[in-house]
Motif scaffolding. Structure first.
Motif, short mmCIF file in Angstrom:
data_model
loop_
_atom_site.label_atom_id
_atom_site.label_comp_id
_atom_site.label_asym_id
_atom_site.label_seq_id
_atom_site.Cartn_x
_atom_site.Cartn_y
_atom_site.Cartn_z
N GLY A 164 -40.10 15.16 -3.76
CA GLY A 164 -40.79 14.15 -4.59
C GLY A 164 -40.28 14.02 -6.01
N GLU A 165 -41.21 14.19 -6.94
CA GLU A 165 -40.97 14.04 -8.38
C GLU A 165 -39.76 14.84 -8.89
OE1 GLU A 165 -42.06 12.00 -11.50
OE2 GLU A 165 -43.55 12.07 -9.89
N GLU A 166 -39.54 16.04 -8.28
CA GLU A 166 -38.43 16.90 -8.70
C GLU A 166 -37.10 16.14 -8.68
OE1 GLU A 166 -38.25 20.14 -9.77
OE2 GLU A 166 -40.41 19.76 -9.95
N LEU A 167 -36.98 15.21 -7.73
CA LEU A 167 -35.71 14.49 -7.58
C LEU A 167 -35.48 13.52 -8.73
CD1 LEU A 167 -36.04 14.04 -3.75
CD2 LEU A 167 -34.22 15.30 -4.90
N ILE A 168 -36.58 13.03 -9.32
CA ILE A 168 -36.45 12.18 -10.52
C ILE A 168 -35.88 13.04 -11.65
CG2 ILE A 168 -37.73 10.82 -12.24
CD1 ILE A 168 -37.80 9.35 -9.59
N LYS A 169 -36.40 14.27 -11.73
CA LYS A 169 -35.91 15.20 -12.78
C LYS A 169 -34.44 15.50 -12.57
CE LYS A 169 -40.33 17.46 -13.49
NZ LYS A 169 -41.08 18.49 -12.75
N SER A 170 -33.99 15.48 -11.30
CA SER A 170 -32.57 15.76 -11.03
C SER A 170 -31.71 14.52 -11.21
CB SER A 170 -32.38 16.27 -9.60
OG SER A 170 -33.21 17.36 -9.35
N GLY A 171 -32.31 13.40 -11.60
CA GLY A 171 -31.48 12.23 -11.94
C GLY A 171 -31.65 11.02 -11.03
N ALA A 172 -32.53 11.11 -10.01
CA ALA A 172 -32.75 9.94 -9.15
C ALA A 172 -33.62 8.92 -9.89
CB ALA A 172 -33.42 10.36 -7.86
N ASP A 173 -33.42 7.63 -9.59
CA ASP A 173 -34.24 6.58 -10.20
C ASP A 173 -35.45 6.26 -9.34
OD1 ASP A 173 -32.52 5.67 -12.54
OD2 ASP A 173 -31.12 5.75 -10.85
N PHE A 174 -35.28 6.38 -8.02
CA PHE A 174 -36.44 6.18 -7.15
C PHE A 174 -36.37 7.10 -5.95
CE2 PHE A 174 -33.34 3.05 -5.72
CZ PHE A 174 -33.42 3.07 -4.34
N VAL A 175 -37.56 7.42 -5.42
CA VAL A 175 -37.69 8.34 -4.30
C VAL A 175 -38.62 7.66 -3.30
CG1 VAL A 175 -38.54 10.61 -3.58
CG2 VAL A 175 -37.41 10.35 -5.80
N ILE A 176 -38.15 7.50 -2.06
CA ILE A 176 -38.98 6.82 -1.07
C ILE A 176 -39.11 7.69 0.18
CG2 ILE A 176 -36.97 5.42 -0.29
CD1 ILE A 176 -39.06 3.16 0.29
N GLY A 177 -40.34 7.86 0.65
CA GLY A 177 -40.62 8.79 1.75
C GLY A 177 -40.16 8.29 3.10
N SER A 178 -40.10 9.22 4.08
CA SER A 178 -39.56 8.83 5.38
C SER A 178 -40.51 7.92 6.16
CB SER A 178 -39.21 10.07 6.21
OG SER A 178 -40.33 10.90 6.30
N ARG A 179 -41.79 7.87 5.77
CA ARG A 179 -42.70 6.93 6.44
C ARG A 179 -42.99 5.71 5.56
NH1 ARG A 179 -45.74 10.53 10.80
NH2 ARG A 179 -47.06 8.76 11.21
N SER A 180 -42.17 5.52 4.52
CA SER A 180 -42.40 4.41 3.58
C SER A 180 -41.26 3.41 3.62
CB SER A 180 -42.52 4.94 2.15
OG SER A 180 -43.11 6.20 2.09
N ILE A 181 -40.33 3.57 4.56
CA ILE A 181 -39.09 2.79 4.53
C ILE A 181 -39.30 1.28 4.55
CG2 ILE A 181 -37.55 4.59 5.44
CD1 ILE A 181 -37.86 3.29 8.21
#
Ligand code: SAH
Ligand code: SF4
Ligand code: F3S
Length: 436
Positions: A86-103
């Motif tokens: 989740g949020e951790e990936l934003i801290k690692s530099g991602a702009d958006f994170v989308i879940g596997s059931r949210s495609i």
């Protein structure tokens, strides 16, 4: 905008990429094949093992550098990594994170991210993805069709139930609409997908099951072969075996992970069968379908696995004589029962040694099984070309066969005479083209 997808993990992730690519192209975006051509990079991630997680983190690091140098504008993370981190990936530099059931919401999420919003979207709206959802298929003649999402099994080592959620089957009429659409577009082979594909329909509680889906999907003239992946041993019904035996379009191929040959380890893994039940299942399938191809997955070095447990696994592999075996060393996954309560106590070298010995054994079995093919004529559907410019395809038992020709096309049925075998693919000579 131009979007590049990099996909990790299983076929379900591949199919999810096809769906996201379809939705984005319907919204006017262009899906490109190289990151250098892209404005946006989306990593569709896998976390089944520590190594899978490290792989996309290292790619993310590279893309963050590219973004800093202005070569790309946005980085998105999709797939199982999104749900885990989740949020951790934003801290690692991602702009958006989308879940596997949210495609199904990829276009909206991307639009927000393009306006500068950092967004983590993990809602479960998987029911919005159906036969009407556009998909950008990677193959012309074969299509993946996810029919059941998630997993209820909670094997103690496995992260999947935490990332993909509980089992949810798609309604059968909607799956058939998708099959019909594919048949009209010239698709010949389909693979029904699920973490436990043979649990398909259970949650619908209306009698829907995989066997009847296979029967009904086979009624479309254009569809020639029907596959299904992955089967949980105790969810394989007699009806499913019968259907595969009798339906000429059903591929004679079962992928049934056993994970271990030791009853003690199977119990610790929370797999709900023992070695004898598994071997009886293999027997039953072979008695009804003598040439059935049965493949499996095994984890070596599960916590407390002794030399004796491991020998039990070797023995099961000798008895089951799988056509193919995916081997992995145990990798503790954050949040699972095994990682919380069992010490990862098998030394690394021991794990690797056990893996290598099993690999050797499986290679030997493969060579023996493949010998039976020598001199035989088999029918395959052409899938594509190897790097060396040879063609390849597979027969109804999932055997990959390589051959040279100047004039065949993808999706074409051809007859080949097998003239060379290896522990992996077989090689054949073109005998006859049977047409598209
Ligand atoms: N639903 C399928 C498998 C899904 S995961 C099934 O029930 O078998 C694919 C494979 O990854 C598994 O079969 C297992 O062999 C392997 N795997 C899963 N978690 C693992 C872990 N923590 N360490 C090593 N291998 C793992
Ligand atoms: Fe993981 Fe077990 Fe579910 Fe397969 S059945 S996805 S191994 S929890
Ligand atoms: Fe990996 Fe998720 Fe598939 S963890 S194996 S991408 S279900």
């Amino acid at each position: 905008m131009r979007v590049f997808f990099k996909t990790y993990g299983c076929q379900m992730n591949l199919n999810d990429t096809e769906t996201m690519a379809g939705i984005l192209s319907q919204h006017g975006h262009e899906v490109v094949n190289l990151p250098e051509e892209a404005d946006i990079v989306i990593l569709n991630t896998c976390v089944v093992r520590q190594k899978s997680q490290e792989k996309y983190h290292s790619a993310l690091g590279q893309f963050v550098k590219l973004k800093k140098s202005g070569k790309i504008k946005l980085i998105g993370i999709a797939g199982c990594g999104s749900n885990l981190e989740g949020e951790e990936l934003i801290k690692s530099g991602a702009d958006f994170v989308i879940g596997s059931r949210s495609i199904g919401k990829i276009a909206e999420v991307l639009q927000k991210a393009a306006r500068g919003e950092k967004i983590v979207y993990l809602e479960d709206d998987i029911c919005t993805v159906d036969s009407k959802t556009p998909r950008m298929r990677f193959s012309k003649h074969h299509a993946w069709i996810t029919i059941i999402h998630g997993c209820n099994r909670f094997c103690t080592y496995c992260i999947v139930p935490y990332t993909r959620g509980r089992e949810k089957s798609r309604p059968l009429p909607d799956v058939l609409l998708e099959v019909e659409k594919l048949a009209k577009n010239g698709v010949k082979e389909i693979t029904f997908l699920g973490q436990n594909v043979d649990a398909y329909g259970k949650d619908l509680k209306d009698g829907t099951n995989l066997a009847s889906l296979i029967e009904q999907a086979g009624k479309f003239e254009q569809i020639k072969r029907i596959w299904f992946l992955t089967s949980y041993p105790t969810d394989i019904t007699d009806k499913l075996i019968e259907t595969v035996a009798e339906d000429p379009k059903a591929a004679k191929s079962f992928h049934i992970p056993v994970q271990s040959g030791s009853n003690r380890i199977l119990r610790l893994m929370n797999r709900r069968y023992d070695r004898d039940q598994f071997l009886q299942l293999v027997e039953k399938i072979r008695s009804k379908i003598p040439h059935a191809s049965i493949s499996s997955d095994i984890i070596v070095g599960f916590p407390t696995e002794t030399e004796y447990d491991y020998m039990q696994t070797m023995d099961l592999v000798r008895k089951a004589r799988f056509e193919r075996l995916n081997l992995a060393v145990y990798s503790p996954r954050q949040g699972t029962v095994a990682s919380k309560y069992f010490k990862d106590d098998v030394p690394r070298e021991e794990k690797v040694q056990r893996l290598n010995k099993l690999l050797e054994l499986q290679k030997q079995i493969n060579r023996e099984l493949n010998m039976q093919y020598l001199g035989k004529v088999v029918e395959i559907i052409v899938e594509g070309k190897t790097k060396e410019g040879l063609y390849y395809g597979r027969d109804i038992r999932n055997k990959v066969i390589i051959f040279s020709s100047q004039e065949v096309s993808e999706g074409e049925n051809v007859l080949l005479k097998i003239d060379k075998i290896t522990a992996g693919p077989l090689y054949g000579k073109l005998q006859k083209k049977c047409g598209l």
